[in-house]
Write an enzyme that holds these catalytic residues in place. Structure first.
Site, mmCIF file in Angstrom:
data_model
loop_
_atom_site.group_PDB
_atom_site.id
_atom_site.type_symbol
_atom_site.label_atom_id
_atom_site.label_comp_id
_atom_site.label_asym_id
_atom_site.label_seq_id
_atom_site.Cartn_x
_atom_site.Cartn_y
_atom_site.Cartn_z
ATOM 1 N N SER A 194 0.860 -1.185 0.000
ATOM 2 C CA SER A 194 0.000 0.000 0.000
ATOM 3 C C SER A 194 0.895 1.234 0.000
ATOM 4 O O SER A 194 2.040 1.179 0.490
ATOM 5 C CB SER A 194 -0.870 0.007 1.257
ATOM 6 N N TYR B 233 -1.193 -1.176 10.409
ATOM 7 C CA TYR B 233 -1.443 -1.285 8.961
ATOM 8 C C TYR B 233 -0.223 -0.841 8.142
ATOM 9 O O TYR B 233 0.297 -1.600 7.315
ATOM 10 C CB TYR B 233 -2.689 -0.492 8.562
HETATM 11 N N1 LIG Z 1 -8.935 -0.438 -1.039
HETATM 12 C C1 LIG Z 1 -7.924 0.336 -0.739
HETATM 13 O O1 LIG Z 1 -8.079 1.579 -0.643
HETATM 14 C C2 LIG Z 1 -6.549 -0.248 -0.571
HETATM 15 C C3 LIG Z 1 -5.439 0.608 -0.606
HETATM 16 C C4 LIG Z 1 -4.156 0.076 -0.471
HETATM 17 C C5 LIG Z 1 -3.981 -1.286 -0.295
HETATM 18 N N2 LIG Z 1 -5.068 -2.102 -0.233
HETATM 19 C C6 LIG Z 1 -4.826 -3.540 -0.036
HETATM 20 O O2 LIG Z 1 -5.411 -4.263 -1.102
HETATM 21 C C7 LIG Z 1 -5.719 -5.591 -0.678
HETATM 22 C C8 LIG Z 1 -7.122 -5.946 -1.103
HETATM 23 O O3 LIG Z 1 -8.034 -5.096 -0.449
HETATM 24 P P1 LIG Z 1 -9.385 -4.591 -1.145
HETATM 25 O O4 LIG Z 1 -9.328 -3.119 -1.213
HETATM 26 O O5 LIG Z 1 -9.674 -5.359 -2.372
HETATM 27 O O6 LIG Z 1 -10.425 -4.955 0.030
HETATM 28 P P2 LIG Z 1 -11.761 -5.865 0.016
HETATM 29 O O7 LIG Z 1 -12.623 -5.500 -1.150
HETATM 30 O O8 LIG Z 1 -12.324 -5.742 1.370
HETATM 31 O O9 LIG Z 1 -11.185 -7.343 -0.222
HETATM 32 C C9 LIG Z 1 -10.386 -7.958 0.750
HETATM 33 C C10 LIG Z 1 -10.206 -9.419 0.427
HETATM 34 O O10 LIG Z 1 -9.387 -10.021 1.444
HETATM 35 C C11 LIG Z 1 -10.030 -11.195 1.914
HETATM 36 N N3 LIG Z 1 -9.739 -11.431 3.333
HETATM 37 C C12 LIG Z 1 -9.861 -10.572 4.366
HETATM 38 N N4 LIG Z 1 -9.571 -11.185 5.536
HETATM 39 C C13 LIG Z 1 -9.252 -12.479 5.214
HETATM 40 C C14 LIG Z 1 -8.883 -13.627 5.969
HETATM 41 N N5 LIG Z 1 -8.810 -13.601 7.324
HETATM 42 N N6 LIG Z 1 -8.612 -14.777 5.307
HETATM 43 C C15 LIG Z 1 -8.696 -14.834 3.974
HETATM 44 N N7 LIG Z 1 -9.058 -13.801 3.190
HETATM 45 C C16 LIG Z 1 -9.337 -12.634 3.811
HETATM 46 C C17 LIG Z 1 -11.529 -10.931 1.711
HETATM 47 O O11 LIG Z 1 -12.220 -12.161 1.540
HETATM 48 P P3 LIG Z 1 -13.230 -12.849 2.591
HETATM 49 O O12 LIG Z 1 -13.853 -11.755 3.399
HETATM 50 O O13 LIG Z 1 -14.193 -13.585 1.716
HETATM 51 O O14 LIG Z 1 -12.352 -13.756 3.377
HETATM 52 C C18 LIG Z 1 -11.511 -10.165 0.385
HETATM 53 O O15 LIG Z 1 -11.511 -11.068 -0.691
HETATM 54 C C19 LIG Z 1 -5.486 -5.604 0.839
HETATM 55 O O16 LIG Z 1 -4.242 -6.208 1.118
HETATM 56 C C20 LIG Z 1 -5.466 -4.126 1.215
HETATM 57 O O17 LIG Z 1 -4.695 -3.893 2.380
HETATM 58 C C21 LIG Z 1 -6.339 -1.624 -0.377
#
Ligand SMILES: NC(=O)c1ccc[n+]([C@@H]2O[C@H](COP(=O)([O-])OP(=O)(O)OC[C@H]3O[C@@H](n4cnc5c(N)ncnc54)[C@H](OP(=O)(O)O)[C@@H]3O)[C@@H](O)[C@H]2O)c1
Length: 262
Positions: free
Chosen positions: A137, A151
């Site tokens: 991130s 985080y």
């Molecule tokens: N969105 C942003 O603004 C942003 C910015 C920078 C970085 N990121 C990073 O991008 C990545 C993806 O995030 P996203 O934005 O796509 O969020 P999201 O839409 O909430 O998706 C998160 C994914 O992680 C899975 N997950 C969460 N906890 C888990 C667990 N205990 N075991 C297995 N799977 C788990 C969830 O699946 P289930 O709930 O079905 O398990 C879901 O598929 C993350 O690493 C996040 O830190 C996001």
């Protein structure tokens, strides 16, 4: 070729799965919500004719990476691309969550990432071909904020780890990329209850998950070690790097109140 994607049930992970499928990869999709994964598997089979194997796993369980690896082996699959994407945010100050919540967070965000790399990279090295994307991130490239305490630290570790791994595996034909998105439309801020707070941020700070996924694929194929998504995020990271630290700390301290909760 087969790509294994963690956190494929939503957001950036689902978009990355679509991107790999569009490039002819078969898939292993993993997350906790099996119904979402099955729906995505059907969608991608219909759209691209790929096969998608679903593994339901909770990565906060220390045994989960071994189980995922064993299930892939039992299915006779070879993983050519590993995308460690699963993640979430834990709002509040460090003391507002108990140790079990922090332990689970570190397990999902850091330990499972390294564990899955350790399990799947040897096969890639032996075949002298492979791709690893570890989702970091922009937060991992900026000073810490008050709130969501682990985080930025977790993402910083993922980025540094990926840089080292990229250097170690380059001569074996394995590309490793630390992907660094900024604010991205997904379920991330709904899951951690921050949606109303971050909805006040200007639109130019946001990217869509499909663009992030496209850039992720292109970056790992090119062999980029760190990929910061989008011109705006790259500008923020460059400013943070070249501006005196005390000014950056002051700006991040003030700005953090807009998107972090203590
Ligand atoms: N969105 C942003 O603004 C942003 C910015 C920078 C970085 N990121 C990073 O991008 C990545 C993806 O995030 P996203 O934005 O796509 O969020 P999201 O839409 O909430 O998706 C998160 C994914 O992680 C899975 N997950 C969460 N906890 C888990 C667990 N205990 N075991 C297995 N799977 C788990 C969830 O699946 P289930 O709930 O079905 O398990 C879901 O598929 C993350 O690493 C996040 O830190 C996001």
């Amino acid at each position: 070729m087969t790509a294994l994607i963690t956190g494929a049930s939503a957001g950036i992970g689902a978009a990355i799965a679509r991107e790999f499928a569009a490039h002819g990869f078969d898939l292993v999709l993993t997350a906790r919500r099996g119904d979402r994964l099955q729906a995505l598997a059907h969608e991608l089979a219909a759209a691209h004719g790929c096969t998608a194997h679903v593994i339901v796993a909770d990565l906060s369980d220390p045994a989960a990476p071994a189980r995922v690896f064993d299930e892939v082996a039992r299915a006779g699959l070879t993983v050519d691309a590993l995308v460690n994407n699963a993640g979430y945010g834990l709002p509040g100050g460090f003391l507002s969550s108990g140790w079990e919540e922090h332990r689970a967070f570190i397990q999902v965000m850091v330990t499972s990432v390294a564990d899955l790399c350790r399990r799947f990279a040897p096969g890639m090295v032996a075949r002298r071909r492979g791709f690893i994307i570890n989702v970091g991130s922009v937060a991992g490239l900026l000073p810490g904020t008050a709130g969501h305490t682990l985080y930025g630290a977790a993402k910083a570790l993922v980025i540094r780890f990926s840089e080292s791994l990229a250097l170690e595996l380059a001569r074996d034909g394995v590309h490793v990329t630390a992907l660094c998105p900024g604010f991205t439309y997904s379920e991330f801020h709904d899951v951690n209850g921050m949606r109303s707070q971050v909805s006040g941020l200007p639109r130019w700070m946001w990217m869509d998950a499909d663009t992030v996924a496209r850039q992720a694929y292109d970056a790992v194929v090119r062999g980029d070690i760190v990929c910061v998504n989008g011109r705006m995020n790259r500008t923020i990271v460059a400013l943070a790097r070249y501006t005196p630290q005390w000014i950056v700390n002051r700006v991040v301290k003030r700005a953090g109140k807009k998107f972090r909760r203590i």
